[in-house]
Design a protein around this motif. Structure first.
Motif, PDB file in Angstrom:
ATOM      1  N   TRP A  25      50.744  45.271  48.425  1.00  0.00           N
ATOM      2  CA  TRP A  25      50.988  44.535  47.187  1.00  0.00           C
ATOM      3  C   TRP A  25      49.935  44.885  46.134  1.00  0.00           C
ATOM      4  O   TRP A  25      50.247  45.099  44.963  1.00  0.00           O
ATOM      5  CB  TRP A  25      50.969  43.035  47.485  1.00  0.00           C
ATOM      6  N   LEU A  26      48.683  44.982  46.573  1.00  0.00           N
ATOM      7  CA  LEU A  26      47.604  45.303  45.633  1.00  0.00           C
ATOM      8  C   LEU A  26      47.668  46.757  45.170  1.00  0.00           C
ATOM      9  O   LEU A  26      47.397  47.049  44.005  1.00  0.00           O
ATOM     10  CB  LEU A  26      46.248  45.007  46.278  1.00  0.00           C
ATOM     11  N   ILE A  27      48.010  47.656  46.070  1.00  0.00           N
ATOM     12  CA  ILE A  27      48.133  49.061  45.672  1.00  0.00           C
ATOM     13  C   ILE A  27      49.225  49.218  44.626  1.00  0.00           C
ATOM     14  O   ILE A  27      49.092  49.985  43.659  1.00  0.00           O
ATOM     15  CB  ILE A  27      48.406  49.955  46.891  1.00  0.00           C
ATOM     16  N   SER A  28      50.323  48.468  44.793  1.00  0.00           N
ATOM     17  CA  SER A  28      51.394  48.498  43.806  1.00  0.00           C
ATOM     18  C   SER A  28      50.879  48.065  42.437  1.00  0.00           C
ATOM     19  O   SER A  28      51.180  48.690  41.415  1.00  0.00           O
ATOM     20  CB  SER A  28      52.543  47.586  44.248  1.00  0.00           C
ATOM     21  N   ARG A  29      50.077  47.030  42.402  1.00  0.00           N
ATOM     22  CA  ARG A  29      49.515  46.571  41.132  1.00  0.00           C
ATOM     23  C   ARG A  29      48.497  47.574  40.595  1.00  0.00           C
ATOM     24  O   ARG A  29      48.408  47.801  39.379  1.00  0.00           O
ATOM     25  CB  ARG A  29      48.886  45.188  41.298  1.00  0.00           C
ATOM     26  N   LEU A  30      47.730  48.178  41.486  1.00  0.00           N
ATOM     27  CA  LEU A  30      46.755  49.172  41.065  1.00  0.00           C
ATOM     28  C   LEU A  30      47.448  50.347  40.388  1.00  0.00           C
ATOM     29  O   LEU A  30      47.010  50.826  39.330  1.00  0.00           O
ATOM     30  CB  LEU A  30      45.963  49.645  42.289  1.00  0.00           C
ATOM     31  N   GLU A  31      48.535  50.796  40.980  1.00  0.00           N
ATOM     32  CA  GLU A  31      49.278  51.925  40.410  1.00  0.00           C
ATOM     33  C   GLU A  31      49.934  51.561  39.092  1.00  0.00           C
ATOM     34  O   GLU A  31      50.102  52.425  38.219  1.00  0.00           O
ATOM     35  CB  GLU A  31      50.328  52.390  41.416  1.00  0.00           C
ATOM     36  N   ARG A  32      50.282  50.299  38.928  1.00  0.00           N
ATOM     37  CA  ARG A  32      50.902  49.841  37.681  1.00  0.00           C
ATOM     38  C   ARG A  32      49.861  49.405  36.650  1.00  0.00           C
ATOM     39  O   ARG A  32      50.218  48.916  35.580  1.00  0.00           O
ATOM     40  CB  ARG A  32      51.846  48.673  37.968  1.00  0.00           C
ATOM     41  N   ARG A  33      48.583  49.517  37.008  1.00  0.00           N
ATOM     42  CA  ARG A  33      47.484  49.115  36.131  1.00  0.00           C
ATOM     43  C   ARG A  33      47.589  47.637  35.741  1.00  0.00           C
ATOM     44  O   ARG A  33      47.375  47.259  34.589  1.00  0.00           O
ATOM     45  CB  ARG A  33      47.410  50.008  34.893  1.00  0.00           C
ATOM     46  N   MET A  34      47.917  46.825  36.736  1.00  0.00           N
ATOM     47  CA  MET A  34      48.007  45.382  36.531  1.00  0.00           C
ATOM     48  C   MET A  34      46.766  44.739  37.132  1.00  0.00           C
ATOM     49  O   MET A  34      46.551  44.767  38.344  1.00  0.00           O
ATOM     50  CB  MET A  34      49.269  44.827  37.200  1.00  0.00           C
ATOM     51  N   GLY A  35      45.926  44.189  36.285  1.00  0.00           N
ATOM     52  CA  GLY A  35      44.678  43.585  36.743  1.00  0.00           C
ATOM     53  C   GLY A  35      44.916  42.403  37.667  1.00  0.00           C
ATOM     54  O   GLY A  35      45.909  41.684  37.534  1.00  0.00           O
ATOM     55  N   SER A  36      43.994  42.204  38.614  1.00  0.00           N
ATOM     56  CA  SER A  36      44.150  41.127  39.590  1.00  0.00           C
ATOM     57  C   SER A  36      42.789  40.612  40.038  1.00  0.00           C
ATOM     58  O   SER A  36      41.840  41.384  40.176  1.00  0.00           O
ATOM     59  CB  SER A  36      44.921  41.615  40.828  1.00  0.00           C
TER      60      SER A  36
END
Length: 245
Positions: A25-36
């Motif tokens: 889930w976090l890698i998906s956000r990392l690739e989409r440049r979505m901060g978390s």
């Protein structure tokens, strides 16, 4: 979608997100440049949040709250939610290995005593030759040095930031400063920097598998006994709340 905020379940008023694979889930956000902001919730932090409205709000606002502690997992099981424990140090290590395979994913280590973050970074450079270490910074900063550090983060724009300042300081610091690198994954990693640097050792597998990692930490750091009193208090609250339904 993988990038959306996952389902959660409350533990003493703060959420734990329910996922089978937190790293994906976090890698998906990392690739989409979505901060978390990732919070690694254990019983001690949940108890602190009950008496600290600011910390409670930060946890509730985080994009991802993982069940780091055995007490949290047992609480969820009492409520009929079977979820595997996800130690923050293991999630961080998985993300580091993934970062070594991604382009333009610089990593930053912040926290610990002078030299600890730098040593931890050097250890990971040896383990993962492809990982890009943007920089390191110890956690003992004067106000002037912190201002310089803040500017450094703004200039470097790392994508994966590990903050090891202890609970709740690291959560408060991340919440206050995450705007500096809005596309980054920020994770409070507690004492993980000390373990990576070889200053402390993690509990042996037997302790971890039998929900006794807290006992090993107490053996290593007997001064923590007062803080460990939160564990029986948490267990009592878990049982009481279970029988209120």
């Amino acid at each position: 979608m993988m990038s959306e905020k996952p389902e959660h379940f409350p533990v003493l008023g703060v959420p734990v997100h329910l996922l089978d694979d937190y790293s994906s889930w976090l890698i998906s956000r990392l690739e989409r440049r979505m901060g978390s902001h990732v919070v690694t919730l254990n019983a001690e932090m949940a108890m602190q949040a009950e008496g600290n409205p600011t910390l409670s709000e930060i946890i509730r606002s985080a994009e991802l709250v993982i069940p780091d502690g055995s007490g949290v997992v047992l609480y969820l099981r009492l409520k009929g939610r079977r979820l595997s424990r996800c130690p923050g140090i293991e999630l961080a290590e998985t993300l580091l290995r993934q970062a070594g395979q991604l382009e333009q994913c610089p990593v930053f280590f912040f926290g610990g005593a002078p030299g600890v973050a730098q040593t931890a970074a050097e250890v990971w450079r040896g383990k993962i030759p492809g990982v890009a270490i943007a920089g390191t910074q110890h956690g003992y900063l004067s106000p002037e040095a912190e201002l310089e550090f803040i500017q450094t983060l703004k200039d470097l724009q790392p994508r994966l930031i590990f903050v090891g300042l202890g609970v709740p300081r690291q959560e408060l610091w991340i919440a206050q400063h995450r705007h500096l690198c809005p596309q980054a994954i920020w994770i409070g990693v507690g004492g993980s920097l000390d373990i990576w640097a070889g200053i402390k050792s993690r509990a042996p597998a037997w302790f971890r598998d039998n929900h006794l990692e807290w006992l090993y930490r107490l053996y290593q750091e007997p001064w923590r006994w007062r803080r460990m009193m939160a564990l029986p208090q948490f267990a009592l609250k878990a049982v009481v709340k279970n029988y209120q339904f």
